[in-house]
Design a protein around this motif. Structure first.
Motif: not given
Length: 342
Positions: A317-342
């Protein structure tokens, strides 16, 4: 308060929400860019060239006799080239872009608690910021012709026409003077601003799932009659002897740019990484990778990478600053596989 039992899902994948087609190359004249006539596709041609030895030599090869002997064996190459015809001065680059809803909703997630927390976190972001900032930046990267890559450099004029397609027909069209818009930042004033706001509002609505959105983008680049143009170059992994030293991308012998390269240009919106003030925007990538510079600008050691920011946000629950919130969402828009490495 953070949930200490919550862990990152081992299976976590997101589909891309900005879905460009390949871009195809056509030729014509600048004065005819608004005419309805069809422009012919630009075909690839092969060229065989006799180059000279120009690579850096090892010390043992710098002996004058050896160098003269090497220069007697010319550097023969066969390469693909694409160029405008001698009677056409303008390149037309055309592609379509689908904007899909459901941003932040994983296409695969094997942990119900994590999925629930992720959905709630994305909902809070959307409630606070909407997709306005991301959508405006995507709109600017369409309007400024960033997706043209090398074709934009040195062009005399560049005009970008963006149409919203409904039932296969243009419902509304915006026209931009691409060279009047900077590639370095996203503060746009003047005549283009109102059109960009309209386009950004549509993209934001598409990302939020409020409406279906399909855009057709046509860029007209005045480079000069007979000038070379630059499609994507193919990566040939299994190169046999005697093959071409440069293979360009084509669709049914019409030169083109890969959809992946277009996607990279459109999502070049990250100005929130540590060195952004000096270097300008980079593509939204999990580690801020810029392959042409061989550098990752979002290092895990600096806690600036996507995974660190996402885990802090979701698990602690450590919310990033506003800019990095936008960045995290931009990576989710990009898409990809982000699961925990096994």
């Amino acid at each position: 308060m953070s949930d200490n039992n919550l862990k990152t899902a081992s299976v976590l994948a997101f589909e891309r929400k900005l879905d460009p087609s390949d871009a195809l190359f056509f030729s014509g004249n600048w004065s005819e860019r608004t005419a309805s006539k069809a422009w012919p596709g630009i075909a690839l041609n092969e060229k065989s060239v006799r180059g000279t030895i120009s690579n850096r030599l090892k010390t043992k090869d710098q002996d004058p006799t050896k160098l003269d002997a090497a220069i007697e064996n010319p550097n023969l190459q066969t390469v693909d080239v694409a160029a405008l015809p001698a009677d056409a001065d303008t390149l037309k680059v055309r592609f379509t872009l689908r904007v899909l809803g459901g941003t932040g909703t994983p296409s695969a997630c094997n942990d119900a608690a994590y999925r629930q927390k992720l959905t709630a976190t994305v909902a809070t972001y959307v409630e606070t910021h909407g997709f306005t900032e991301l959508a405006r930046r995507y709109a600017i990267n369409l309007a400024n012709g960033r997706f043209l890559w090398r074709n934009r450099i040195g062009a005399e004029q560049v005009e970008v026409q963006i149409a919203r397609l409904i039932d296969g027909k243009a419902d509304k069209t915006w026209t931009f003077d691409a060279l009047a818009l900077s590639l370095r930042g996203f503060d746009i004033d003047g005549a283009a601003s109102a059109s960009l706001d309209e386009l950004a509002a549509l993209i934001a609505g598409g990302l939020a799932g409020r409406h279906h959105l399909l855009l057709e983008i046509s860029a007209f680049v005045r480079v000069g009659a007979g000038q070379e143009v630059f499609p994507s170059q193919e990566l040939i992994l299994d190169r046999g002897r005697g093959d071409k030293s440069k293979t360009l991308y084509h669709v049914n012998n019409v030169a083109g740019i890969h959809s992946q390269k277009l996607g990279n240009a459109i999502r070049t919106i990250d100005t929130w990484y540590p060195e952004a003030a000096e270097l300008g925007p980079i593509a939204a990538e999990p580690y801020g990778s810029v392959t042409t510079q061989g550098k990752a600008y979002r290092q895990p050691k600096a806690k600036a990478d996507f995974y660190t920011l996402l885990d802090n946000w979701m698990l602690k629950d450590k919310m990033p600053d506003k800019g990095n919130q936008h960045y995290v969402m931009a990576v989710l828009v990009r898409g990809g596989v982000f699961g925990e490495a096994g």
